[in-house]
Design an enzyme around this catalytic site. Structure first.
Site, PDB file in Angstrom:
ATOM      1  N   GLN A  49       4.264   0.512 -13.868  1.00 21.99           N
ATOM      2  CA  GLN A  49       3.027   0.398 -13.834  1.00 21.99           C
ATOM      3  C   GLN A  49       2.452   0.398 -15.127  1.00 21.99           C
ATOM      4  O   GLN A  49       1.239   0.128 -15.265  1.00 21.99           O
ATOM      5  CB  GLN A  49       2.313   1.000 -12.874  1.00 21.99           C
ATOM      6  CG  GLN A  49       3.102   0.708 -11.249  1.00 21.99           C
ATOM      7  CD  GLN A  49       2.432   1.568 -10.206  1.00 21.99           C
ATOM      8  OE1 GLN A  49       3.155   2.334  -9.536  1.00 21.99           O
ATOM      9  NE2 GLN A  49       1.209   1.937 -10.315  1.00 21.99           N
ATOM     10  N   ARG A  79      -1.341   5.502  -3.832  1.00 18.89           N
ATOM     11  CA  ARG A  79      -2.465   4.678  -4.017  1.00 18.89           C
ATOM     12  C   ARG A  79      -3.718   5.320  -4.188  1.00 18.89           C
ATOM     13  O   ARG A  79      -4.894   4.955  -3.916  1.00 18.89           O
ATOM     14  CB  ARG A  79      -2.668   3.855  -2.465  1.00 18.89           C
ATOM     15  CG  ARG A  79      -3.350   2.650  -2.614  1.00 18.89           C
ATOM     16  CD  ARG A  79      -3.177   1.723  -1.560  1.00 18.89           C
ATOM     17  NE  ARG A  79      -3.810   0.332  -1.798  1.00 18.89           N
ATOM     18  CZ  ARG A  79      -3.484  -0.642  -1.116  1.00 18.89           C
ATOM     19  NH1 ARG A  79      -2.526  -0.713  -0.541  1.00 18.89           N
ATOM     20  NH2 ARG A  79      -4.475  -1.657  -1.488  1.00 18.89           N
ATOM     21  N   CYS A  80      -3.626   6.368  -4.909  1.00 17.19           N
ATOM     22  CA  CYS A  80      -4.581   7.234  -5.407  1.00 17.19           C
ATOM     23  C   CYS A  80      -4.093   8.053  -6.543  1.00 17.19           C
ATOM     24  O   CYS A  80      -3.157   9.060  -5.962  1.00 17.19           O
ATOM     25  CB  CYS A  80      -5.493   8.009  -4.351  1.00 17.19           C
ATOM     26  SG  CYS A  80      -6.492   9.213  -5.283  1.00 17.19           S
ATOM     27  N   GLU A 100      -7.832   1.491  -4.457  1.00 17.86           N
ATOM     28  CA  GLU A 100      -7.497   2.781  -3.642  1.00 17.86           C
ATOM     29  C   GLU A 100      -8.751   3.165  -2.723  1.00 17.86           C
ATOM     30  O   GLU A 100      -8.419   4.180  -2.108  1.00 17.86           O
ATOM     31  CB  GLU A 100      -7.335   3.720  -4.841  1.00 17.86           C
ATOM     32  CG  GLU A 100      -6.340   3.235  -5.600  1.00 17.86           C
ATOM     33  CD  GLU A 100      -6.128   4.315  -6.972  1.00 17.86           C
ATOM     34  OE1 GLU A 100      -6.947   4.975  -7.087  1.00 17.86           O
ATOM     35  OE2 GLU A 100      -4.956   4.311  -7.721  1.00 17.86           O
TER      36      GLU A 100
END
Lengths: 798, 171
Positions: free
Chosen positions: A235, A382-383, A752
């Site tokens: 990422q 996702r956070c 998120e």
């Protein structure tokens, strides 16, 4: 606030461009989809290079053990097994340890001790996928098991054995760091003075992102050219390139990181895992491309986890329910090394955003990081930056307070919200919220779900012995890291970038410093340029994920793509528009000041027929530009955000609980989100659907737990339960739009929000259903076993 | 290495290979035939990313040996479109934003094609149950269900030589 935005032109609730152009506000169908729906995506395991070899990894069955010996002789007899790499081999090159992004260090391969189950112990290089696996099975490792610590509280006890003696005699304990925020003394005073105090222990368990594509790479060392090409699931490819240059000593211009298509990230593809490094070492050793692809069980057992926060929270309030103070003490279980990917200044991420959506003066938060015999991390689900843990705690505490004083939880929130006219709002832990309208979002959610009727229904059901609960979460997210004065990773400031090149025929190539793992950047970033310059989306190609061509950026996580690289894209486009104005003035023989910009063209004020389209200007930039001006139409921007952005929302969940089985069913879930101005409504809805599902999953199903020997109890999809389409609720979404006042296009980020906001709504609903039985808290996941045991204890099972 | 000769049909083409008896069908497709649209997402047959049709039945190709495919007819995502014309399911997944990262998508489309062949007019819950063996981490399934509904409607329409119907609004 909204009116002001509207007056300043920031609010973009209706599209400003034509549908053919497809700027902000249009649900443009995704440009990346044609390859995916045909099975022509190019994911890492789809890539085959000439002469490529395979790498597979021997892993420890023990959570803590001494390695007495590694015997690779049988493995090396297998035709096609070319090499077995051990920690001793790496030690010769000083590569047996590597730095983590959090400033700790992590073993690439151990030389003497394994620290968690499934830790990498040796690597086998072979001519095929299957032969590499044969080699792994044939490597004999002699282990002597050691005592195991899985409980962080036991790890902190004075007589606990030291897990990381490599830290030296000064750090002969398992405590990693202490971090605090806010005013301890002021908060203690306010808490003592509070008329009402509620406190609770809340555990947010260890979970795993489990993107459907696991991690992998192909390291391709070309000795003649001195070139290392690393194709990988990352990422943050630029950060990887720099880290690789620093660790390996290879010159950075000779390292190329390429990501290709990525099958989901959610933060799990930010860290550097030993497998990547082993493939690099193997390729450097054998001079051929080496591929490493993780199995799912390796992914669930060894890659970075998220959460694992043991939170003790205390909330002070008046009898009427006005919050006055919050005090939080947390133990963070980081496994055997702190491999979190938080910005350098923030070992507990942005956890001190824990004061949430509420206006009060006194807060104090402290977090202690602790080692245990578990896989490293403290990364993301996702956070990235601990906002989920913070929101969970404050939203649970607010609900407990409401129930304790007998006030409706919606009303209590309304009475404590930061009001729209208080923005920008400075929190007691030092954050500045850029914008918000919390009452509007909650009211919309209440209206959408029919809250008053549901409360009546709940009372009727309760009278009949049925268990129904309603839970609210009014969350504030804080994303878009980040401003350079506060945010860096390994010293690299957390700016992001975009480079735009307009070709003579009026077609556009833009490259961005962020990555996409499914967010649809090829579409949405084209829409930003279409919005700013008037080129149709179809004429704009977006590239990313190749460090040889894309401008430097810190990558995609923490919902930072739109807030940071999206801003860079708008600013780069505006630089092009500025140059275009000069060219237009030259072509129209008019003064720049006499030109106005509308619908993708410059026209002479008062003479709309005298105009030049952006395409005509692009051609002129290469064929007929003004004397003294550089040819071409290009711009680059590295954007340093002035502040974080604060998406927010209010979610309401309705659950029914089966008294016979303890099964929780989410009957309805309304999510009202505000992510500022929206680039592509279809994609935003998709992000919210996905985020909600990844909030739902750990609320009811997912947990990576360990037995006392450190065995991972959820190491496959048989035990780690991702929700299927059957369990997943039919999400109901709504929105309000409160633009970010400092972001060039008024956007805030959305990836998120729903994962952050959903769990407390579900948790609150389940506790609400059981409160009358004397239940104050149940930690997620709210499994049937857990609920049934409570029902059984209370004597209310059917 | 002992190998066995197999012959099978993949997307209407007869294919042959000499394979180890332990080779999985998914690796035959991906590594031997270089058809990489069929993906691998787990090692316990839970995720369905590897779903293909074997003689019309949906099968998880990570849980079937290549040699077991001898003489059988395999259909993969690469066999769904007719040249430039997308299959109704492919079009519907695009129209309805039924995919994000795209990794589960080929398996999801193959499973949906099996579902619609057996049940041309499924209810919402029948669709959800029909794809319960396929995990998606990105979409929350909402738009996948919508996409399958769109494709079902289109496939039920009387056969026509006209161009495919105009896609439904995406938002």
């Amino acid at each position: 606030m909204t009116d002001m935005m509207s007056e300043t032109g920031l609010l973009k609730e209706t599209p400003q461009t034509t549908e053919a152009v497809g700027g902000m506000g249009y649900s443009v169908k995704r440009k990346e989809d044609p390859r995916f729906i045909r099975g022509q995506g190019e994911y890492i395991d789809d890539l085959v290079l000439p002469g490529m070899l395979w790498l597979d990894i021997v892993r420890s069955p023990y959570a803590h053990a001494t390695i007495k010996g590694i015997d690779a002789s049988e493995a090396l007899k297998i035709p096609g097994v070319l090499a077995v790499i051990t920690g001793a081999d790496l030690e010769k090159a000083g590569l047996h340890w590597m730095p983590t992004l959090a400033g700790d260090k992590q073993m690439v391969l151990p030389t003497d001790t394994v620290m968690y189950q499934a830790q990498e112990v040796a690597a086998v290089v072979a001519t095929s996928r299957y032969i590499a696996a044969d080699g792994v099975a044939a490597v004999l490792v002699d282990y002597e098991p050691l005592p195991v610590i899985v409980d962080p509280f036991k790890s902190l006890e004075p007589d606990a054995f030291v897990l990381r003696p490599d830290r030296g005699p000064d750090k002969a304990n398992n405590h990693i760091w202490h971090w605090e925020s806010g005013d301890r003394a002021g908060t203690d005073t306010a808490m003592e003075a509070a008329e009402v105090r509620v406190s609770e222990d809340i555990y947010i368990p260890r979970i795993h992102v489990a993107s459907i594509e696991t991690c992998g790479c192909i390291a391709d060392w070309n000795a003649t050219r001195g070139q290392m090409t690393l194709h990988m699931t990352s990422q943050a490819p630029h950060a990887i390139r720099t880290v690789l240059a620093l660790v390996s000593g290879l010159p950075e211009q000779n390292i190329r990181v390429k990501t290709h298509d990525i099958g989901g990230g959610f933060g799990g593809k930010v860290p550097v895992y030993p497998g990547y490094v082993l493939a690099v070492v193997a390729s450097l050793t054998v001079g051929k491309p080496v591929k490493w692809i993780e199995d799912r069980s390796e992914n669930l057992q060894a890659d970075s986890f998220a959460r694992d926060y043991h939170i003790h929270a205390e909330l002070g309030a008046t009898k009427a329910g006005k919050i006055t103070a919050l005090k939080v003490k947390t133990v963070a279980d980081h496994g055997y090394t702190d491999a979190a990917a938080d910005p350098s200044k923030f070992p507990a991420g942005l956890f001190n955003v824990i004061t949430g959506s509420y206006d009060f003066d006194n807060a104090f938060v402290e977090v202690d990081g602790v080692y245990t015999n578990k896989p490293p991390g403290g990364v993301a689900y996702r956070c990235s930056f601990r906002v989920t843990e913070a929101v969970h705690a404050i939203e649970r505490m607010v609900d407990i307070l409401a129930h304790d004083i007998g006030k409706d939880p919606a009303r209590l929130r309304m009475e404590n919200f930061i009001q729209p006219d208080q923005f920008p709002y400075k929190t007691p832990t030092g954050w500045s919220y850029d914008s918000g309208d919390y009452p509007r979002a909650l009211q919309k959610a209440l209206d959408m779900i029919g809250y008053d009727d549901l409360r009546k229904e709940q009372l009727e059901k309760r009278a009949k012995g049925e268990l129904m609960g309603i839970g609210i979460s009014s969350f504030t997210e804080i994303v878009g890291a980040g401003p350079s004065h506060d945010f860096d990773i390994l010293g690299i400031k957390m700016f992001d970038s975009c480079e735009i090149r307009v070709h003579p025929t009026g077609k556009v190539l833009a490259r961005i410093g962020v990555q996409t793992q499914g967010q649809g950047h090829e579409t949405t970033f084209a829409q930003i340029i279409a919005e700013e310059l008037g080129f149709p989306v179809a004429d704009i190609k977006i590239e990313y994920g190749d460090t040889d061509t894309a401008p430097y950026g810190l990558g995609t996580y923490a919902s930072r793509s739109t807030p940071v690289a999206g801003a860079a894209t708008a600013i780069a486009a505006r630089k092009i528009r500025d140059k275009s104005r000069k060219i237009a003035a030259h072509l129209l023989e008019a003064s720049e000041d006499d030109l106005e910009w509308t619908n993708g063209k410059f026209s002479v004020k008062g003479s709309p027929d005298k105009s030049k389209t952006i395409q005509e200007i692009a051609f002129a930039a290469y064929t007929n530009h003004p004397a003294g001006m550089e040819a071409g139409l290009e711009a680059v921007d590295y954007y340093d955000p002035p502040n974080l952005t604060c998406p927010f929302g209010s979610y309401i969940c309705v659950v029914d609980i089966d008294r016979g089985t303890g099964q929780v069913t989410v009957r309805r879930f309304v999510a009202v989100d505000d992510c500022g101005n929206i680039i592509n409504p279809m994609i935003v809805d998709g992000q919210i659907h996905g985020g909600l599902t990844m909030g739902f999953a750990p609320s009811l199903y997912e947990e990576i737990s360990y037995d006392e020997l450190g065995n991972n109890l959820a190491g496959t999809f048989m035990d780690y339960l991702l929700p299927t389409a059957v369990e997943t609720p039919a999400w109901e979404t709504g929105k309000t739009v409160t633009p970010s006042p400092h972001h060039p296009i008024g956007a805030k980020g959305v990836g998120e929000s729903a994962t952050v906001g959903a769990p407390p709504a579900i948790n609150n609903a389940v506790v609400d259903a059981l409160w009358h039985l004397g239940v104050r808290n149940i930690d997620i996941p709210l499994t049937p076993q857990k609920i049934w045991a409570i029902l059984n204890e209370k004597g209310v099972t059917a | 290495m002992t190998t066995q000769h197999i012959e099978l049909t993949v997307n209407g083409q007869v294919r042959e290979a000499d394979v180890e008896p332990r080779l999985l069908l998914v690796h035959l497709l991906r590594d031997v035939f270089e058809m990489t649209g069929t993906h691998i997402g787990c090692d316990t047959s839970n995720c369905g990313a590897c779903t293909v049709l074997v003689d019309g039945e949906s099968a998880k190709s990570c849980t079937m040996l290549a040699v077991s495919a001898e003489g059988r007819s395999i259909k993969t995502i690469e066999g769904m479109a007719d040249g430039a014309t997308l299959h109704a399911l492919q079009q519907a997944f695009w129209d309805q934003h039924g995919l994000q990262c795209g990794f589960c998508t080929p398996g999801m489309i193959m499973q949906a094609s099996w579902l619609l062949a057996r049940n041309p007019d499924p209810t919402d819950m029948e669709i959800r149950e029909g794809i319960a063996g396929n995990l998606c981490r990105c979409t929350g399934y909402v738009n996948i269900v919508k996409a399958i509904e769109q494709a079902a409607t289109e496939l039920r329409a009387p056969a026509s030589t006209d161009a495919p119907a105009e896609p439904a609004a995406a938002s």
